[in-house]
Write an enzyme that holds these catalytic residues in place. Structure first.
Site, mmCIF file in Angstrom:
data_model
loop_
_atom_site.group_PDB
_atom_site.id
_atom_site.type_symbol
_atom_site.label_atom_id
_atom_site.label_comp_id
_atom_site.label_asym_id
_atom_site.label_seq_id
_atom_site.Cartn_x
_atom_site.Cartn_y
_atom_site.Cartn_z
ATOM 1 N N SER A 68 0.854 -1.187 0.000
ATOM 2 C CA SER A 68 0.000 0.000 0.000
ATOM 3 C C SER A 68 0.892 1.240 0.000
ATOM 4 O O SER A 68 1.653 1.459 0.949
ATOM 5 C CB SER A 68 -0.897 0.014 1.240
ATOM 6 O OG SER A 68 -1.351 1.332 1.460
ATOM 7 N N GLY A 120 -12.991 5.728 4.758
ATOM 8 C CA GLY A 120 -13.866 6.046 5.895
ATOM 9 C C GLY A 120 -14.764 7.240 5.643
ATOM 10 O O GLY A 120 -15.290 7.838 6.570
ATOM 11 N N ALA A 121 -14.973 7.599 4.371
ATOM 12 C CA ALA A 121 -15.789 8.779 4.065
ATOM 13 C C ALA A 121 -17.134 8.389 3.452
ATOM 14 O O ALA A 121 -17.867 9.228 2.955
ATOM 15 C CB ALA A 121 -15.025 9.701 3.117
ATOM 16 N N GLY A 122 -17.446 7.098 3.470
ATOM 17 C CA GLY A 122 -18.718 6.652 2.889
ATOM 18 C C GLY A 122 -18.667 6.584 1.375
ATOM 19 O O GLY A 122 -19.701 6.548 0.707
ATOM 20 N N SER A 124 -16.971 4.205 -0.179
ATOM 21 C CA SER A 124 -16.697 2.809 -0.474
ATOM 22 C C SER A 124 -15.282 2.524 -0.970
ATOM 23 O O SER A 124 -15.087 1.841 -1.980
ATOM 24 C CB SER A 124 -17.731 2.295 -1.465
ATOM 25 O OG SER A 124 -17.994 0.993 -1.121
ATOM 26 N N SER A 126 -13.513 0.559 0.511
ATOM 27 C CA SER A 126 -13.312 -0.890 0.710
ATOM 28 C C SER A 126 -13.722 -1.663 -0.543
ATOM 29 O O SER A 126 -13.015 -2.588 -0.962
ATOM 30 C CB SER A 126 -14.038 -1.401 1.955
ATOM 31 O OG SER A 126 -15.415 -1.219 1.821
ATOM 32 N N GLU A 158 -16.139 -9.147 1.543
ATOM 33 C CA GLU A 158 -16.384 -8.196 2.648
ATOM 34 C C GLU A 158 -17.088 -8.894 3.821
ATOM 35 O O GLU A 158 -16.858 -8.585 4.979
ATOM 36 C CB GLU A 158 -17.193 -6.994 2.130
ATOM 37 C CG GLU A 158 -17.404 -5.940 3.178
ATOM 38 C CD GLU A 158 -17.102 -4.525 2.711
ATOM 39 O OE1 GLU A 158 -16.602 -4.318 1.587
ATOM 40 O OE2 GLU A 158 -17.378 -3.611 3.512
ATOM 41 N N ASP A 170 -22.246 -1.415 -3.268
ATOM 42 C CA ASP A 170 -20.927 -0.806 -3.475
ATOM 43 C C ASP A 170 -20.109 -1.587 -4.501
ATOM 44 O O ASP A 170 -19.483 -1.018 -5.399
ATOM 45 C CB ASP A 170 -20.150 -0.756 -2.156
ATOM 46 C CG ASP A 170 -20.904 0.004 -1.086
ATOM 47 O OD1 ASP A 170 -21.927 0.616 -1.419
ATOM 48 O OD2 ASP A 170 -20.482 -0.035 0.079
ATOM 49 N N TYR A 220 -23.886 -1.219 11.693
ATOM 50 C CA TYR A 220 -24.411 -1.604 10.380
ATOM 51 C C TYR A 220 -25.017 -3.007 10.471
ATOM 52 O O TYR A 220 -26.143 -3.255 10.032
ATOM 53 C CB TYR A 220 -23.275 -1.576 9.345
ATOM 54 C CG TYR A 220 -23.730 -1.908 7.942
ATOM 55 C CD1 TYR A 220 -24.110 -0.907 7.064
ATOM 56 C CD2 TYR A 220 -23.794 -3.230 7.510
ATOM 57 C CE1 TYR A 220 -24.533 -1.217 5.780
ATOM 58 C CE2 TYR A 220 -24.217 -3.549 6.235
ATOM 59 C CZ TYR A 220 -24.580 -2.532 5.372
ATOM 60 O OH TYR A 220 -25.022 -2.844 4.112
HETATM 61 C C1 GLA Z 1 -22.564 0.461 2.954
HETATM 62 C C2 GLA Z 1 -22.760 -0.966 2.452
HETATM 63 C C3 GLA Z 1 -23.774 -1.025 1.320
HETATM 64 C C4 GLA Z 1 -25.055 -0.282 1.653
HETATM 65 C C5 GLA Z 1 -24.748 1.097 2.231
HETATM 66 C C6 GLA Z 1 -25.991 1.777 2.746
HETATM 67 O O1 GLA Z 1 -21.947 1.249 1.984
HETATM 68 O O2 GLA Z 1 -21.543 -1.512 2.024
HETATM 69 O O3 GLA Z 1 -24.033 -2.362 0.972
HETATM 70 O O4 GLA Z 1 -25.856 -1.046 2.521
HETATM 71 O O5 GLA Z 1 -23.811 1.035 3.300
HETATM 72 O O6 GLA Z 1 -26.865 2.027 1.713
#
Ligand code: GLA
Length: 392
Positions: A68, A120-122, A124, A126, A158, A170, A220
Protein backbone atom coordinates in the site's frame (compact mmCIF):
# COMPACT_ATOMS: atom_id res chain seq x y z
CA UNK A 1 -1.94 8.30 -18.27
CA UNK A 2 -3.39 9.85 -15.12
CA UNK A 3 -0.59 11.22 -12.84
CA UNK A 4 -1.44 8.94 -9.92
CA UNK A 5 -1.58 5.92 -12.24
CA UNK A 6 1.85 6.90 -13.52
CA UNK A 7 3.23 7.16 -9.98
CA UNK A 8 1.81 3.78 -9.04
CA UNK A 9 3.35 2.24 -12.13
CA UNK A 10 6.76 3.75 -11.43
CA UNK A 11 6.69 2.75 -7.76
CA UNK A 12 5.81 -0.81 -8.80
CA UNK A 13 8.67 -1.04 -11.29
CA UNK A 14 11.09 0.31 -8.71
CA UNK A 15 9.96 -2.14 -6.05
CA UNK A 16 9.35 -5.30 -8.07
CA UNK A 17 11.56 -4.77 -11.16
CA UNK A 18 8.89 -5.86 -13.61
CA UNK A 19 6.25 -4.32 -15.88
CA UNK A 20 2.71 -4.35 -14.36
CA UNK A 21 -0.81 -4.04 -15.72
CA UNK A 22 -2.49 -0.87 -14.38
CA UNK A 23 -6.11 -0.91 -13.20
CA UNK A 24 -8.47 1.81 -11.99
CA UNK A 25 -11.04 0.85 -9.37
CA UNK A 26 -13.54 3.62 -8.53
CA UNK A 27 -15.26 4.72 -5.34
CA UNK A 28 -19.00 5.24 -5.52
CA UNK A 29 -21.72 7.66 -4.59
CA UNK A 30 -25.37 6.82 -4.14
CA UNK A 31 -28.03 9.31 -5.19
CA UNK A 32 -30.87 7.64 -3.33
CA UNK A 33 -31.86 4.24 -1.91
CA UNK A 34 -29.81 3.96 1.27
CA UNK A 35 -29.67 0.84 3.43
CA UNK A 36 -32.10 -0.93 1.18
CA UNK A 37 -29.70 -3.05 -0.86
CA UNK A 38 -29.84 -5.74 1.83
CA UNK A 39 -33.61 -5.33 2.03
CA UNK A 40 -34.40 -6.34 -1.55
CA UNK A 41 -34.86 -2.71 -2.53
CA UNK A 42 -33.61 -0.54 -5.38
CA UNK A 43 -30.55 1.67 -5.20
CA UNK A 44 -29.15 4.36 -7.46
CA UNK A 45 -25.37 4.46 -7.21
CA UNK A 46 -22.69 5.37 -9.70
CA UNK A 47 -18.95 4.92 -9.88
CA UNK A 48 -16.99 8.17 -9.50
CA UNK A 49 -13.75 9.66 -10.74
CA UNK A 50 -12.03 9.02 -7.42
CA UNK A 51 -10.75 5.62 -6.53
CA UNK A 52 -7.66 3.45 -6.45
CA UNK A 53 -4.98 2.54 -8.93
CA UNK A 54 -3.48 -0.95 -8.87
CA UNK A 55 -0.30 -2.15 -10.51
CA UNK A 56 -0.26 -5.94 -10.66
CA UNK A 57 1.80 -8.67 -12.26
CA UNK A 58 2.45 -12.41 -11.74
CA UNK A 59 5.76 -13.14 -9.93
CA UNK A 60 6.19 -16.80 -10.89
CA UNK A 61 6.23 -17.87 -7.22
CA UNK A 62 3.71 -19.26 -4.76
CA UNK A 63 3.54 -16.19 -2.61
CA UNK A 64 2.04 -12.77 -2.77
CA UNK A 65 3.32 -9.29 -2.00
CA UNK A 66 0.83 -6.42 -1.87
CA UNK A 67 2.13 -2.96 -1.04
CA UNK A 68 0.00 0.00 0.00
CA UNK A 69 1.60 3.23 -1.16
CA UNK A 70 -0.58 5.29 1.16
CA UNK A 71 0.15 3.28 4.32
CA UNK A 72 3.68 2.33 3.25
CA UNK A 73 2.93 -1.19 4.42
CA UNK A 74 3.45 -4.56 2.81
CA UNK A 75 1.21 -7.59 3.06
CA UNK A 76 3.28 -10.69 2.33
CA UNK A 77 1.71 -14.09 2.39
CA UNK A 78 2.08 -17.60 1.02
CA UNK A 79 -0.88 -18.72 -1.09
CA UNK A 80 -1.17 -21.82 1.07
CA UNK A 81 -1.72 -19.89 4.29
CA UNK A 82 -4.14 -17.06 3.58
CA UNK A 83 -5.78 -16.01 6.88
CA UNK A 84 -7.46 -12.91 8.39
CA UNK A 85 -5.26 -9.96 9.26
CA UNK A 86 -5.91 -6.33 10.16
CA UNK A 87 -6.98 -3.11 8.41
CA UNK A 88 -6.62 -2.98 4.63
CA UNK A 89 -4.82 -6.34 4.55
CA UNK A 90 -7.95 -8.08 5.74
CA UNK A 91 -9.81 -6.96 2.60
CA UNK A 92 -7.22 -8.03 0.04
CA UNK A 93 -6.60 -11.34 1.80
CA UNK A 94 -10.33 -11.98 1.90
CA UNK A 95 -10.50 -11.48 -1.90
CA UNK A 96 -7.75 -14.07 -2.40
CA UNK A 97 -9.54 -16.38 0.02
CA UNK A 98 -12.82 -16.10 -1.96
CA UNK A 99 -11.10 -17.04 -5.22
CA UNK A 100 -9.60 -20.03 -3.46
CA UNK A 101 -12.97 -20.99 -1.97
CA UNK A 102 -14.32 -20.95 -5.54
CA UNK A 103 -11.68 -23.56 -6.36
CA UNK A 104 -9.43 -21.23 -8.36
CA UNK A 105 -5.73 -21.99 -8.17
CA UNK A 106 -3.97 -18.64 -7.97
CA UNK A 107 -0.31 -18.16 -8.85
CA UNK A 108 1.95 -15.79 -6.97
CA UNK A 109 1.74 -12.06 -7.80
CA UNK A 110 2.99 -8.64 -6.81
CA UNK A 111 0.69 -5.67 -6.38
CA UNK A 112 1.14 -2.03 -5.46
CA UNK A 113 -1.81 0.30 -5.02
CA UNK A 114 -2.67 3.86 -4.03
CA UNK A 115 -5.84 5.90 -3.67
CA UNK A 116 -7.25 9.32 -4.36
CA UNK A 117 -10.51 8.41 -2.68
CA UNK A 118 -10.57 9.13 1.07
CA UNK A 119 -11.14 6.09 3.26
CA UNK A 120 -13.87 6.05 5.89
CA UNK A 121 -15.79 8.78 4.06
CA UNK A 122 -18.72 6.65 2.89
CA UNK A 123 -17.34 6.50 -0.67
CA UNK A 124 -16.70 2.81 -0.47
CA UNK A 125 -12.96 2.69 -0.55
CA UNK A 126 -13.31 -0.89 0.71
CA UNK A 127 -15.22 -1.94 -2.43
CA UNK A 128 -12.58 -0.14 -4.50
CA UNK A 129 -9.87 -2.11 -2.71
CA UNK A 130 -11.63 -5.45 -3.18
CA UNK A 131 -12.73 -4.69 -6.73
CA UNK A 132 -9.35 -3.49 -7.99
CA UNK A 133 -7.55 -6.60 -6.80
CA UNK A 134 -10.29 -9.03 -7.87
CA UNK A 135 -10.50 -7.51 -11.34
CA UNK A 136 -6.73 -7.58 -11.79
CA UNK A 137 -6.39 -11.21 -10.66
CA UNK A 138 -9.28 -12.26 -12.88
CA UNK A 139 -7.50 -10.51 -15.75
CA UNK A 140 -3.92 -11.68 -15.29
CA UNK A 141 -4.84 -15.30 -14.43
CA UNK A 142 -7.81 -15.53 -16.87
CA UNK A 143 -10.14 -16.77 -14.12
CA UNK A 144 -13.27 -16.33 -16.23
CA UNK A 145 -15.52 -14.18 -14.03
CA UNK A 146 -17.79 -11.57 -15.59
CA UNK A 147 -18.15 -8.17 -13.84
CA UNK A 148 -21.34 -9.15 -12.01
CA UNK A 149 -19.72 -12.34 -10.72
CA UNK A 150 -16.72 -10.31 -9.59
CA UNK A 151 -19.00 -7.91 -7.73
CA UNK A 152 -20.62 -10.84 -5.94
CA UNK A 153 -17.21 -12.31 -5.10
CA UNK A 154 -16.15 -8.96 -3.61
CA UNK A 155 -19.32 -8.81 -1.54
CA UNK A 156 -18.54 -12.28 -0.19
CA UNK A 157 -15.01 -11.04 0.53
CA UNK A 158 -16.38 -8.20 2.65
CA UNK A 159 -18.59 -10.62 4.57
CA UNK A 160 -15.57 -12.90 4.97
CA UNK A 161 -12.50 -11.73 6.88
CA UNK A 162 -13.74 -8.17 7.64
CA UNK A 163 -17.15 -9.55 8.75
CA UNK A 164 -19.14 -6.60 7.45
CA UNK A 165 -22.50 -7.93 6.38
CA UNK A 166 -22.87 -5.43 3.52
CA UNK A 167 -25.35 -5.46 0.65
CA UNK A 168 -24.34 -5.57 -3.02
CA UNK A 169 -24.55 -1.87 -3.92
CA UNK A 170 -20.93 -0.81 -3.47
CA UNK A 171 -19.31 -3.74 -5.24
CA UNK A 172 -21.86 -3.55 -8.05
CA UNK A 173 -21.24 0.15 -8.67
CA UNK A 174 -17.50 -0.42 -8.47
CA UNK A 175 -17.59 -3.08 -11.20
CA UNK A 176 -20.48 -1.97 -13.40
CA UNK A 177 -20.42 1.82 -13.20
CA UNK A 178 -20.73 3.69 -16.48
CA UNK A 179 -19.57 7.22 -17.19
CA UNK A 180 -22.53 9.56 -17.69
CA UNK A 181 -25.05 7.24 -16.03
CA UNK A 182 -26.38 6.15 -12.69
CA UNK A 183 -27.23 2.51 -12.09
CA UNK A 184 -30.76 1.62 -11.11
CA UNK A 185 -30.12 -1.70 -9.40
CA UNK A 186 -32.83 -4.07 -8.29
CA UNK A 187 -31.07 -5.72 -5.36
CA UNK A 188 -33.51 -8.63 -5.23
CA UNK A 189 -32.17 -10.35 -8.32
CA UNK A 190 -29.29 -8.03 -9.26
CA UNK A 191 -30.93 -6.81 -12.44
CA UNK A 192 -29.77 -3.34 -13.40
CA UNK A 193 -30.34 -0.63 -15.95
CA UNK A 194 -28.48 2.59 -16.65
CA UNK A 195 -30.23 5.95 -16.34
CA UNK A 196 -28.46 8.81 -18.07
CA UNK A 197 -27.48 11.48 -15.58
CA UNK A 198 -27.95 14.86 -17.22
CA UNK A 199 -27.34 17.32 -14.42
CA UNK A 200 -27.32 20.34 -16.78
CA UNK A 201 -26.39 23.34 -14.66
CA UNK A 202 -26.29 21.28 -11.47
CA UNK A 203 -23.26 19.70 -9.85
CA UNK A 204 -22.74 16.90 -7.37
CA UNK A 205 -20.81 18.08 -4.35
CA UNK A 206 -19.77 15.91 -1.43
CA UNK A 207 -18.97 17.33 1.97
CA UNK A 208 -16.91 15.08 4.18
CA UNK A 209 -17.60 15.51 7.89
CA UNK A 210 -14.37 13.60 8.56
CA UNK A 211 -16.24 11.86 11.36
CA UNK A 212 -15.53 8.13 11.68
CA UNK A 213 -17.34 6.14 14.29
CA UNK A 214 -15.44 3.10 15.45
CA UNK A 215 -18.73 1.30 16.00
CA UNK A 216 -20.05 1.90 12.48
CA UNK A 217 -19.44 -1.67 11.26
CA UNK A 218 -21.16 -3.31 14.20
CA UNK A 219 -24.03 -0.77 14.09
CA UNK A 220 -24.41 -1.60 10.38
CA UNK A 221 -24.75 -5.29 11.18
CA UNK A 222 -27.27 -4.44 13.91
CA UNK A 223 -29.44 -2.53 11.42
CA UNK A 224 -29.36 -5.52 9.15
CA UNK A 225 -30.50 -7.83 11.94
CA UNK A 226 -33.28 -5.42 12.96
CA UNK A 227 -34.57 -5.40 9.38
CA UNK A 228 -34.51 -9.21 9.26
CA UNK A 229 -36.47 -9.38 12.51
CA UNK A 230 -39.01 -6.90 11.13
CA UNK A 231 -39.42 -8.77 7.86
CA UNK A 232 -40.05 -12.01 9.71
CA UNK A 233 -42.89 -10.34 11.65
CA UNK A 234 -44.31 -8.88 8.41
CA UNK A 235 -44.30 -12.33 6.81
CA UNK A 236 -45.96 -13.93 9.81
CA UNK A 237 -48.71 -11.36 10.04
CA UNK A 238 -49.46 -10.13 6.52
CA UNK A 239 -49.59 -11.55 2.99
CA UNK A 240 -46.41 -9.58 2.15
CA UNK A 241 -43.24 -11.53 1.47
CA UNK A 242 -40.84 -8.66 0.95
CA UNK A 243 -40.50 -5.00 1.99
CA UNK A 244 -41.14 -4.00 -1.60
CA UNK A 245 -44.59 -5.64 -1.54
CA UNK A 246 -45.77 -3.39 1.28
CA UNK A 247 -45.96 -0.27 -0.97
CA UNK A 248 -47.13 2.00 1.84
CA UNK A 249 -45.60 2.12 5.31
CA UNK A 250 -49.02 2.96 6.80
CA UNK A 251 -49.79 -0.73 6.32
CA UNK A 252 -47.18 -1.47 9.00
CA UNK A 253 -48.88 0.65 11.64
CA UNK A 254 -50.74 -2.23 13.20
CA UNK A 255 -47.48 -4.16 13.65
CA UNK A 256 -45.83 -1.60 15.90
CA UNK A 257 -46.61 -3.50 19.12
CA UNK A 258 -45.42 -6.82 17.72
CA UNK A 259 -42.22 -5.32 16.32
CA UNK A 260 -41.37 -2.97 19.15
CA UNK A 261 -40.65 0.71 18.56
CA UNK A 262 -37.15 0.42 17.07
CA UNK A 263 -37.69 -2.42 14.62
CA UNK A 264 -40.95 -0.80 13.53
CA UNK A 265 -39.17 2.48 12.78
CA UNK A 266 -36.46 0.70 10.75
CA UNK A 267 -39.10 -1.13 8.70
CA UNK A 268 -41.11 2.03 8.13
CA UNK A 269 -38.00 3.70 6.73
CA UNK A 270 -37.18 0.74 4.47
CA UNK A 271 -40.68 0.63 2.95
CA UNK A 272 -40.67 4.42 2.40
CA UNK A 273 -37.18 4.45 0.89
CA UNK A 274 -37.97 1.69 -1.59
CA UNK A 275 -40.96 3.67 -2.86
CA UNK A 276 -38.94 6.92 -2.87
CA UNK A 277 -36.24 5.35 -4.99
CA UNK A 278 -38.72 4.09 -7.55
CA UNK A 279 -40.31 7.54 -7.72
CA UNK A 280 -36.87 9.17 -7.93
CA UNK A 281 -36.06 6.99 -10.96
CA UNK A 282 -39.23 8.26 -12.65
CA UNK A 283 -38.27 11.86 -11.92
CA UNK A 284 -34.76 11.33 -13.24
CA UNK A 285 -36.06 9.81 -16.47
CA UNK A 286 -38.29 12.86 -16.96
CA UNK A 287 -35.48 15.29 -16.11
CA UNK A 288 -37.36 16.53 -13.03
CA UNK A 289 -34.25 17.17 -10.99
CA UNK A 290 -35.92 19.44 -8.41
CA UNK A 291 -38.49 16.79 -7.56
CA UNK A 292 -35.67 14.29 -7.37
CA UNK A 293 -33.84 16.55 -4.91
CA UNK A 294 -36.89 16.87 -2.68
CA UNK A 295 -36.86 13.09 -2.30
CA UNK A 296 -33.21 13.25 -1.23
CA UNK A 297 -34.14 15.54 1.66
CA UNK A 298 -36.94 13.14 2.63
CA UNK A 299 -34.51 10.24 2.47
CA UNK A 300 -32.22 12.06 4.89
CA UNK A 301 -35.08 12.68 7.28
CA UNK A 302 -35.85 8.96 7.34
CA UNK A 303 -32.20 7.95 7.75
CA UNK A 304 -31.82 10.37 10.62
CA UNK A 305 -35.10 9.93 12.48
CA UNK A 306 -36.28 6.41 11.72
CA UNK A 307 -33.27 4.41 10.64
CA UNK A 308 -30.95 6.29 13.00
CA UNK A 309 -27.72 6.06 11.02
CA UNK A 310 -26.98 9.78 10.75
CA UNK A 311 -25.03 11.86 13.26
CA UNK A 312 -25.07 15.45 14.50
CA UNK A 313 -22.44 16.51 11.95
CA UNK A 314 -24.29 15.16 8.89
CA UNK A 315 -27.63 16.46 10.17
CA UNK A 316 -26.05 19.89 10.57
CA UNK A 317 -24.67 19.95 7.00
CA UNK A 318 -27.99 18.86 5.52
CA UNK A 319 -29.72 21.62 7.50
CA UNK A 320 -27.29 24.16 6.06
CA UNK A 321 -28.03 22.83 2.57
CA UNK A 322 -31.78 22.96 3.06
CA UNK A 323 -33.01 26.30 1.91
CA UNK A 324 -29.60 27.39 0.63
CA UNK A 325 -30.06 29.10 -2.77
CA UNK A 326 -29.39 26.71 -5.63
CA UNK A 327 -29.30 23.53 -3.53
CA UNK A 328 -32.06 21.23 -4.74
CA UNK A 329 -31.22 18.10 -2.76
CA UNK A 330 -28.96 16.90 0.04
CA UNK A 331 -28.67 13.94 2.36
CA UNK A 332 -26.23 11.77 4.24
CA UNK A 333 -24.74 9.07 2.06
CA UNK A 334 -23.53 5.51 2.54
CA UNK A 335 -23.50 3.37 5.67
CA UNK A 336 -23.73 6.41 7.95
CA UNK A 337 -22.46 7.38 11.43
CA UNK A 338 -20.10 9.82 9.70
CA UNK A 339 -18.68 10.24 6.22
CA UNK A 340 -20.06 12.50 3.50
CA UNK A 341 -23.24 14.31 2.61
CA UNK A 342 -24.19 14.43 -1.05
CA UNK A 343 -25.56 17.71 -2.41
CA UNK A 344 -27.03 18.69 -5.77
CA UNK A 345 -26.17 22.33 -6.28
CA UNK A 346 -26.54 24.85 -9.11
CA UNK A 347 -23.13 25.64 -10.59
CA UNK A 348 -23.49 29.37 -9.89
CA UNK A 349 -24.10 28.75 -6.19
CA UNK A 350 -21.62 25.96 -5.70
CA UNK A 351 -18.62 27.88 -4.50
CA UNK A 352 -20.54 30.01 -2.03
CA UNK A 353 -22.45 27.00 -0.77
CA UNK A 354 -19.30 25.02 -0.11
CA UNK A 355 -17.61 27.99 1.60
CA UNK A 356 -20.65 28.62 3.80
CA UNK A 357 -20.97 24.94 4.72
CA UNK A 358 -17.32 24.58 5.66
CA UNK A 359 -17.35 27.80 7.59
CA UNK A 360 -20.49 27.02 9.57
CA UNK A 361 -19.23 23.51 10.19
CA UNK A 362 -16.00 24.81 11.64
CA UNK A 363 -17.82 27.21 13.93
CA UNK A 364 -20.23 24.52 15.12
CA UNK A 365 -17.84 21.60 15.60
CA UNK A 366 -14.39 23.25 15.77
CA UNK A 367 -13.31 20.87 13.07
CA UNK A 368 -12.54 21.14 9.37
CA UNK A 369 -14.79 19.45 6.79
CA UNK A 370 -13.66 18.85 3.20
CA UNK A 371 -15.53 19.10 -0.08
CA UNK A 372 -15.16 17.18 -3.34
CA UNK A 373 -16.67 17.72 -6.76
CA UNK A 374 -17.34 14.33 -8.31
CA UNK A 375 -18.50 13.10 -11.68
CA UNK A 376 -19.58 9.67 -12.86
CA UNK A 377 -16.97 7.23 -14.14
CA UNK A 378 -16.65 3.75 -15.62
CA UNK A 379 -16.41 0.72 -13.35
CA UNK A 380 -13.11 -1.07 -12.62
CA UNK A 381 -11.01 -1.47 -15.76
CA UNK A 382 -7.57 -1.89 -17.21
CA UNK A 383 -5.99 1.51 -17.82
CA UNK A 384 -4.47 1.87 -21.24
CA UNK A 385 -1.24 3.77 -21.84
CA UNK A 386 -2.95 6.63 -23.72
CA UNK A 387 -5.97 6.86 -21.42
CA UNK A 388 -6.02 10.28 -19.85
CA UNK A 389 -9.15 9.03 -18.13
CA UNK A 390 -11.64 11.11 -16.21
CA UNK A 391 -10.05 9.98 -12.98
CA UNK A 392 -8.59 13.15 -11.56
C1 GLA B 1 -22.56 0.46 2.95
C2 GLA B 1 -22.76 -0.97 2.45
C3 GLA B 1 -23.77 -1.03 1.32
C4 GLA B 1 -25.05 -0.28 1.65
C5 GLA B 1 -24.75 1.10 2.23
C6 GLA B 1 -25.99 1.78 2.75
O1 GLA B 1 -21.95 1.25 1.98
O2 GLA B 1 -21.54 -1.51 2.02
O3 GLA B 1 -24.03 -2.36 0.97
O4 GLA B 1 -25.86 -1.05 2.52
O5 GLA B 1 -23.81 1.03 3.30
O6 GLA B 1 -26.86 2.03 1.71
Amino acid sequence: MNPLAQKIKEAFIKRYKSEPGIYFSPGRINLIGEHIDYNDGYVMPCAINKGMYFAVSPNGKKDVSIFSRDYQEECKVSLTSVAPDEGWKNYVLSVINEFQKDGKVLEGFNCLFGANVPSGAGLSSSAALEGGLAFALNDIFSLGYNPKQLALLCQRAEHGFPQVNCGIMDQFANMLGKEGSVILLDCKDHVHSYLPLNPGDYRIVLINTKVHHALAASAYNTRRTECETGLKIIRENTPFKSFRDVHNSKLLQKLEDKMGKYVWKRCTYVVDEIQRTLLAAKFLKKGKLKDFGTLMFKSHEGLSELFKVSCAEMDFLVKVAEGYPGVIGARMMGGGFGGCTINIVHKDNKEAFVATSLDKYKKEFQSVAESYDVVTADGTHLVTEDESGNQK
